[in-house]
Write a protein that holds these residues in place. Sequence first.
Motif, PDB file in Angstrom:
ATOM      1  N   SER A 133      10.491  12.553  -5.531  1.00 21.07           N
ATOM      2  CA  SER A 133      10.022  13.411  -4.210  1.00 21.07           C
ATOM      3  C   SER A 133       8.630  14.190  -4.532  1.00 21.07           C
ATOM      4  CB  SER A 133      10.912  14.298  -3.739  1.00 21.07           C
ATOM      5  OG  SER A 133      10.596  14.787  -2.501  1.00 21.07           O
ATOM      6  N   HIS A 134       7.882  14.261  -3.332  1.00 26.90           N
ATOM      7  CA  HIS A 134       6.456  14.972  -3.512  1.00 26.90           C
ATOM      8  C   HIS A 134       6.460  15.701  -2.195  1.00 26.90           C
ATOM      9  CE1 HIS A 134       2.435  16.285  -4.539  1.00 26.90           C
ATOM     10  NE2 HIS A 134       2.061  15.928  -3.194  1.00 26.90           N
TER      11      HIS A 134
ATOM     12  N   GLU B 206      -2.099  13.121   1.361  1.00 26.36           N
ATOM     13  CA  GLU B 206      -1.081  11.838   1.463  1.00 26.36           C
ATOM     14  C   GLU B 206      -1.256  10.631   0.746  1.00 26.36           C
ATOM     15  OE1 GLU B 206       1.088   9.301   5.132  1.00 26.36           O
ATOM     16  OE2 GLU B 206      -0.066  11.201   5.643  1.00 26.36           O
TER      17      GLU B 206
ATOM     18  N   ALA C 175      -0.485  11.795  -2.667  1.00 29.13           N
ATOM     19  CA  ALA C 175       1.314  11.695  -2.752  1.00 29.13           C
ATOM     20  C   ALA C 175       1.622  10.219  -2.876  1.00 29.13           C
ATOM     21  CB  ALA C 175       1.876  12.342  -1.560  1.00 29.13           C
ATOM     22  N   ASN C 176       1.230   9.469  -2.053  1.00 29.42           N
ATOM     23  CA  ASN C 176       1.580   7.774  -2.034  1.00 29.42           C
ATOM     24  C   ASN C 176       1.304   7.103  -3.495  1.00 29.42           C
ATOM     25  OD1 ASN C 176       2.777   7.201   0.158  1.00 29.42           O
ATOM     26  ND2 ASN C 176       0.741   7.502   1.146  1.00 29.42           N
TER      27      ASN C 176
ATOM     28  N   ILE D 204       8.115  11.439   0.512  1.00 29.33           N
ATOM     29  CA  ILE D 204       7.285  12.306   0.725  1.00 29.33           C
ATOM     30  C   ILE D 204       7.530  13.200   2.022  1.00 29.33           C
ATOM     31  CG2 ILE D 204       4.736  13.023   1.420  1.00 29.33           C
ATOM     32  CD1 ILE D 204       3.905  10.077   0.333  1.00 29.33           C
TER      33      ILE D 204
ATOM     34  N   TYR E  53       6.612  17.418   4.111  1.00 28.17           N
ATOM     35  CA  TYR E  53       5.657  18.183   4.231  1.00 28.17           C
ATOM     36  C   TYR E  53       6.124  19.687   4.574  1.00 28.17           C
ATOM     37  CZ  TYR E  53       2.574  14.211   4.758  1.00 28.17           C
ATOM     38  OH  TYR E  53       1.605  13.104   4.733  1.00 28.17           O
TER      39      TYR E  53
END
Length: 149
Positions: free
Chosen positions: A39-40, A62, A65-66, A88, A90
């Motif tokens: 997880s990020h 994004e 993160a991906n 992911i 926010y």
Amino acid sequence: MTFEYKRILVAVDGSKSSERAFEKAVAIAKRNDAKLILSHVVDTKSFATVDAYDRTLADRSEVYANSLLEDYKHKAKAVGINDVEVNIEYGSPKIKIPKDVAKSFNADLIICGATGLNAVERFLIGSVSENITRYANCDVLVVRKEETK
């Protein structure tokens, strides 16, 4: 009585301490034949001063993160962990990880890196790892930086 972890959530942000957290998570997941959740959380407070219509910073975050999560997923699968999921979110990592992500995946262990905040920063804002340990409903492993030899 032995206890096995079956759903391990590791919070990663690209830092050295989160890299070490990922390495420990992989070892524990292998030992327990567990699902690994990578997880990020894109920290939206960094967008607070950016014009609401300028999505460039959010888009770059994004993409990062991906890329980060897919790289970690590939590494985990390469060493034999078959059940890997990426996530992911926010918001604030210190809130999202323990209160939302861990609950939605029913994690029984959260692994995160220790932060590099100094004493004043910890006093004023608190660290992500500190908040995760405070608010999580499951076990938490905070991975310290590697000892220098």
